[in-house]
Design an enzyme around this catalytic site. Structure first.
Site, PDB file in Angstrom:
ATOM      1  N   HIS A 113     -54.588 -18.956 -77.059  1.00 29.05           N
ATOM      2  CA  HIS A 113     -55.072 -18.093 -78.392  1.00 29.05           C
ATOM      3  C   HIS A 113     -53.821 -17.750 -79.303  1.00 29.05           C
ATOM      4  O   HIS A 113     -54.012 -17.528 -80.270  1.00 29.05           O
ATOM      5  CB  HIS A 113     -55.671 -16.884 -78.182  1.00 29.05           C
ATOM      6  CG  HIS A 113     -57.105 -16.993 -77.495  1.00 29.05           C
ATOM      7  ND1 HIS A 113     -58.082 -17.847 -78.115  1.00 29.05           N
ATOM      8  CD2 HIS A 113     -57.604 -16.392 -76.820  1.00 29.05           C
ATOM      9  CE1 HIS A 113     -59.087 -17.809 -77.433  1.00 29.05           C
ATOM     10  NE2 HIS A 113     -58.940 -17.092 -76.274  1.00 29.05           N
ATOM     11  N   ASP A 153     -61.433 -23.435 -71.055  1.00 26.16           N
ATOM     12  CA  ASP A 153     -61.807 -22.090 -71.073  1.00 26.16           C
ATOM     13  C   ASP A 153     -63.048 -21.765 -71.673  1.00 26.16           C
ATOM     14  O   ASP A 153     -63.336 -22.387 -72.722  1.00 26.16           O
ATOM     15  CB  ASP A 153     -60.477 -21.354 -71.758  1.00 26.16           C
ATOM     16  CG  ASP A 153     -60.466 -19.873 -71.613  1.00 26.16           C
ATOM     17  OD1 ASP A 153     -59.665 -19.180 -70.657  1.00 26.16           O
ATOM     18  OD2 ASP A 153     -61.283 -19.250 -72.363  1.00 26.16           O
ATOM     19  N   HIS A 155     -63.444 -19.360 -74.007  1.00 24.66           N
ATOM     20  CA  HIS A 155     -62.921 -19.228 -75.300  1.00 24.66           C
ATOM     21  C   HIS A 155     -62.583 -20.656 -76.212  1.00 24.66           C
ATOM     22  O   HIS A 155     -61.711 -21.232 -75.562  1.00 24.66           O
ATOM     23  CB  HIS A 155     -62.177 -18.013 -75.634  1.00 24.66           C
ATOM     24  CG  HIS A 155     -62.448 -16.779 -74.849  1.00 24.66           C
ATOM     25  ND1 HIS A 155     -62.413 -16.510 -73.422  1.00 24.66           N
ATOM     26  CD2 HIS A 155     -63.342 -15.782 -75.305  1.00 24.66           C
ATOM     27  CE1 HIS A 155     -63.042 -15.322 -73.273  1.00 24.66           C
ATOM     28  NE2 HIS A 155     -63.799 -14.861 -74.399  1.00 24.66           N
ATOM     29  N   ASP A 242     -62.924 -18.631 -67.113  1.00 26.43           N
ATOM     30  CA  ASP A 242     -63.946 -17.257 -67.505  1.00 26.43           C
ATOM     31  C   ASP A 242     -65.368 -18.185 -67.912  1.00 26.43           C
ATOM     32  O   ASP A 242     -66.120 -17.273 -68.548  1.00 26.43           O
ATOM     33  CB  ASP A 242     -63.358 -16.676 -68.664  1.00 26.43           C
ATOM     34  CG  ASP A 242     -62.654 -17.273 -69.827  1.00 26.43           C
ATOM     35  OD1 ASP A 242     -62.925 -18.519 -69.668  1.00 26.43           O
ATOM     36  OD2 ASP A 242     -61.996 -16.817 -70.748  1.00 26.43           O
TER      37      ASP A 242
HETATM   38 ZN   LIG Z   1     -60.826 -17.294 -72.353  1.00 25.42          ZN
END
Ligand SMILES: [Zn+2]
Ligand SMILES: [Zn+2]
Lengths: 445, 553
Positions: A113, A153, A155, A242
């Site tokens: 991120h 991931d 996200h 995740d």
């Molecule tokens: Zn993540």
């Protein structure tokens, strides 16, 4: 019994058992404790061909090659970040020096991120470990290296996407839970790259409750065929964990088997751990699965304690949605060279856009004006004007110029001119010029 | 008076020590098929004129277990493993009679799947049919929860008394590593009977000699264990030969800083390390005959190159080892060896110079050099080989994986500042080698029997692990078989429990108990801290009951 790996694997296993963002933060000492126990108890480190290494400590030069930290790297980056990034660098060195066939960096905190411009921390990330690794590789082993990221991931890998959005030598594919249902919200199929690298960013948002079925459909029908076409020198799996069915932060239903099988098929040169916060029920099993898969060893006996075969069943509506998105991305990939960039970006000389990036850890919002030169001779000069609100540290407005790899002479000239001008402009408290070709960061405060 | 006996492959050495003096020493050939007889013979020689009631301690370092494992001379052992999910369990069929049982324990010691007693009974019946009477039992994560192993033991006691020899995995080591624990459990079971017979013979023989002193057996970690312990865990005695010699170096030398120790033998050179007078441990357990075990051992690496190694020319290049063809020419052999080079150079003045020269002659001719030049080259090559090995060892040791930021940033690299050498060619070779490695050196006085001295003066060692999970409300010390309920526990208290429990094991020892690692983790679920996980280990480290009076060559 002496078990031998089919492919040698370098393991940078660094759980940083004495470090947390804060005591109850998901990024705390405990995060890889159970994974450590599982790794030790399974005895994978005794398998011939699996070798463990300590991370290096990355230097500030490594950070400044990739990021522009505002006001500077010294104030943003701490030792744990440098060690995590250094873990990724070490993994890449092992592979490039042919000491191992592939390497897996189980490091924390994660990085995907973290954007190119770093005024603070967001999504548990401060600096982008995998991008720092790639920039190190291109600097050391040749700028012409073709790199493919497959970020799995849950996200959206908005940070890595940002860094490579306009870079045609780096293909960035992100598979993630649909941004309309999860942080950071971005990563739609329409985000396909900047004018200098259109089609080299691919995002597949997966509906919540996607199972191994959907993930592997995407892998077989999108990721693998496109990698086959792109022919990268290195494939990197940004191995977030995740997506697991037990993860507390997301709503996906991937199993440890699903992750292992993914790495078996993808056969990445490098895997770098990202998120994953089901620290007891998922991480120990996923990581063992990935290690075995990357070493080319049998991983069929890896199962979570609460595993039920039904978890793999997927709703038909979900399957249909994934199929439709995969089809549209395949078309985009096929047509990327034919598209009219000026029409696509509705501009002639410069593509400009505005965006607002939320820094959840530091609780401020960054506003960026982004300007990319549409150049027929190179991927184009990038200009960013950045400011944050609330600006509690009085950082003020910053201007950032990026000279890309394989820049043309006119873009280079323009960059240095604009840098000079900006340093004389009282509007900007900080001015930076990151020259990828010369591997330097000019700073004027 | 203390008796120390070190049984080697060829020779058995014995010493009798009173306080700081060696009163008597002897060297006999080892009778491979009766180690007990050899030991008793050594005892008889050493005490011939002394009063046996003055002997306060007998310490033995034996190759019994090591040899048995090296020869894979095992009686049939039934191996029961409870692997649960994870790596392919077929990889851990150490015994031809291995049965995989259902049941599983997770990393926090929680039972995920129960044991199936009918399955266990069927497996045991199968063993009985195959006339197997020894069982090794090992479950994944058993140091976290030994429930399944203990349940099987109880079942055997109640319903299958014919299995009279058994080992439970969690009792051998509290370290996590299921494959190593399984191998260790299997090997331990396989050598139990031989150990029993050996101990019985020793006891009887010593009684005949009128020696009533307690007998201890040397372990791979340079410490000793009682006979009772050695009947439970004979596997701990593997590699005790190198351990004896390392402890002997400690007893006979003034070591300062970081010391590199070389035991130069006929065919091999053993390399070990001391930091501030403490011998270094192997980072993982001892590896023996391709079995990776959890047996804790002193650091020791062997280089296949010794004083009697064959020197020859291969592709126009001098080569030492790996073969050996008998003694050095200077000591009655035929072929040239590094020892002959030392004799030619006058560094060794005991060997026959003419024979040594003769043996190097053909090499000199082939290389077009003088005999003396060849000798120099051989010594140089020998030193280079050792230097390369030492570099490789230091590289490995200095890059041991660590898991905390604190450790990563504070790793202090091992860099030896002195060299100590024992073994036949040591006196002749060490000064040259020390010069090459740029180290100070010393050669202990007692070097031919240094291993027996090490055995005599070694003291008891113990190690133990504590694992606490206050969210589940317990702590345990698997090696000691202790499990206690507890609601709260802090790191300081955990350390105290560990120290006290270990102290109880050796009531007569005044040695300090060292905490070797200790870490506590908050367990957070949601936003609440629901408990602590504490991992700690402690040891009574290897050391000497006393040192010998100094005097170096
Ligand atoms: Zn993540
Ligand atoms: Zn250009």
């Amino acid at each position: 019994m002496n078990i031998k790996a089919e492919q040698s694997l370098g393991l940078i296993f660094f759980p940083a058992l004495d470090w947390s963002i804060s005591p109850t933060h998901p990024e705390r000492e405990e995060r890889l404790l159970y994974t450590k126990d599982q790794v030790l108890e399974e005895g994978v480190l005794d398998i011939e061909g699996i070798k463990e290494y300590n991370p290096e400590v990355a230097s500030l030069a490594d950070i400044n090659r990739t990021h522009v930290c505002i006001p500077n790297a010294e104030e943003i980056v701490t030792k744990p970040h440098l060690i995590s990034a250094g873990g990724a660098i070490k993994a890449a060195q092992l592979v490039m020096e042919k000491q191992v066939d592939s390497a897996f960096a189980i490091i924390r905190p994660p990085g995907h991120h973290a954007f190119r411009v770093v005024p603070g921390s967001r999504g548990f990330c401060t600096i982008n470990n995998e991008a720092i690794m790639v920039e190190y590789l291109r600097q050391k082993y040749g700028t012409e290296l073709k790199i493919a990221f497959v970020d799995t991931d849950a996200h959206h890998a908005d940070g890595t996407q940002d860094i490579y959005y306009n870079d045609p030598n780096v293909l960035h594919i992100s598979l993630h839970q649909d941004g309309r249902t999860l942080f950071p919200g971005t990563g739609s199929v329409e985000e396909l790259g900047g004018p200098g690298a259109f089609g080299y960013t691919l995002n597949l948002p997966l509906p919540p409750n996607t199972t191994d079925q959907g993930l592997h459909y995407a892998l077989d029908n999108l990721v693998l065929p496109i990698l086959d076409d792109f022919q990268p020198d290195l494939v990197i799996n940004a191995a977030g964990q995740d997506n697991h069915y037990s993860d507390p932060l997301t709503r996906m239903r991937i199993t440890a088997q699903g992750y292992a099988e993914l790495n078996s098929k993808l056969n990445p040169d490098l895997a770098i751990l990202q998120g994953g916060y089901s620290i007891e029920s998922a991480l120990p099993y996923i990581n063992i699965g990935i290690i075995l898969a990357m070493a080319g060893l049998d991983h069929l006996n890896i199962k979570e304690p609460d595993y039920q075969p039904e978890i793999k069943k997927q709703d038909a509506i979900i399957s249909d949605k994934i199929k439709a998105r995969v089809d549209s991305l395949r078309t985009a990939w096929k047509l990327k060279e034919e598209s009219d960039i000026q029409k696509e970006f509705q501009c002639t000389d410069y593509y400009t856009t505005q965006r607002s990036i939320f820094y959840d850890t530091d609780q401020f919002r960054e506003n960026q004006q982004l300007k990319i030169k549409v150049c027929t001779d190179c991927s184009g000069l990038i200009e960013i004007i950045s400011s944050i609100r609330p600006d509690l540290r009085s950082i003020g407005q910053a201007k950032v110029l990026i000279i890309p790899f394989e820049v043309c002479s006119s873009c280079r000239k323009e960059a240095y001119q604009k840098y000079q001008q900006a340093t004389e402009d009282p509007k900007f408290k900080h001015v930076y010029l990151q020259d990828k070709e010369e591997d330097q960061l000019l700073v004027s405060n | 008076m203390k008796l120390g006996i070190d049984i080697g492959g060829t020779n058995t050495d014995g010493v009798l020590i009173k306080n700081e003096e060696v009163l008597a020493s002897t060297k006999l050939s080892t009778e491979a098929d009766s180690l007990a007889a050899t030991i008793l013979k050594v005892c008889r020689e050493l005490i011939s004129s002394k009063k046996t009631n003055q002997i306060s301690q007998v310490n033995l370092s034996t190759t019994l277990t090591t040899n048995q494992i090296a020869q894979e001379n095992f009686p049939p052992v039934g191996l029961l493993i409870i692997p649960g999910p994870g790596l392919n369990p077929d990889w851990y069929h150490y015994s031809p009679a291995t049965e995989v049982l259902s049941g599983s324990i997770d990393h926090r010691g929680r039972e995920v799947a129960p044991l199936n007693l009918n399955e266990v009974k069927a497996a045991l019946k199968k063993f009985t049919q195959e006339e197997i009477s020894r069982v090794a039992i090992c479950a994944k994560f058993s140091p976290r929860n030994p429930k399944h192993e203990i349940k099987i033991k109880k079942l055997i006691k109640d319903e299958f008394p014919e299995f009279d020899l058994l080992t439970l995995g969690h009792q051998l080591s509290g370290k996590l590593n299921f494959p190593r624990r399984t191998a260790t459990t299997y090997l331990n079971t396989a050598v139990l009977e031989t150990q029993q017979q050996f101990i019985a013979a020793i006891k009887e023989g010593l009684a005949d000699l009128g020696i009533q002193a307690p007998v201890q057996v040397l372990k791979a970690d340079g410490g000793t264990m009682s006979l009772t312990e050695s009947l439970q865990a004979p596997i701990e005695s593997i590699n005790s030969g190198p351990a004896a010699s390392i402890m002997g170096v400690l007893a006979t030398s003034d070591l300062k800083g970081t010391t590199l120790a070389l035991d130069i033998g006929g065919t091999t050179t053993d390399i070990s390390l001391f930091i501030d007078e403490k011998p270094l441990f192997k980072p993982q357990g001892v590896e023996i005959n391709n079995y990776k075990t959890l047996v804790r051992g002193l650091y020791n690496e062997s280089l296949a190159c010794g004083g009697d190694s064959l020197v020859q020319i291969v592709d126009q290049q001098l080569q030492i080892a790996p073969q050996r063809r008998g003694n050095a020419a200077a000591y009655g052999g035929v072929d040239p060896t590094p020892t002959d080079a030392l004799v030619v150079l006058g560094l060794d003045q005991q060997g026959q110079l003419a024979a040594a020269k003769n043996s190097l002659e053909p090499l000199a001719k082939q290389l077009g050099l003088t005999v003396k030049k060849v000798a120099l080259k051989i010594v140089e090559l020998f030193c280079t080989k050792i230097e390369e090995k030492v570099t490789e060892i230091l590289n490995k040791l200095n890059n041991q994986p660590v898991y905390t930021i604190n450790e990563l940033l504070s790793i202090s690299k091992i860099k030896p500042n002195s060299l100590v050498g024992i073994g036949g060619p040591a006196a002749a070779l060490i000064p040259t080698l020390a010069k090459k490695l740029k180290l100070d050196y010393l050669i202990p006085n007692y070097s031919p029997i240094v291993n027996a001295i090490g055995a005599a003066l070694a003291r008891s060692t113990k190690k133990c692990t504590l694992y606490a999970d206050t969210a589940q409300g317990y702590y345990q010390l698997p090696e000691l078989g202790i499990t206690e309920k507890i609601e709260q526990l802090d790191l300081a208290t955990a350390k105290k429990i560990l120290q006290e429990s270990l102290a109880e094991q050796l009531p007569n020892s005044k040695t300090e108990i060292e905490i070797t690692s200790a870490q506590s983790f908050n367990m957070v679920r949601g936003f609440n801290t629901i408990g602590q996980i504490i991992e700690a280990t402690a040891q009574i480290k290897p050391g000497l009951t006393n040192k010998l009076r100094r005097g170096h060559l």
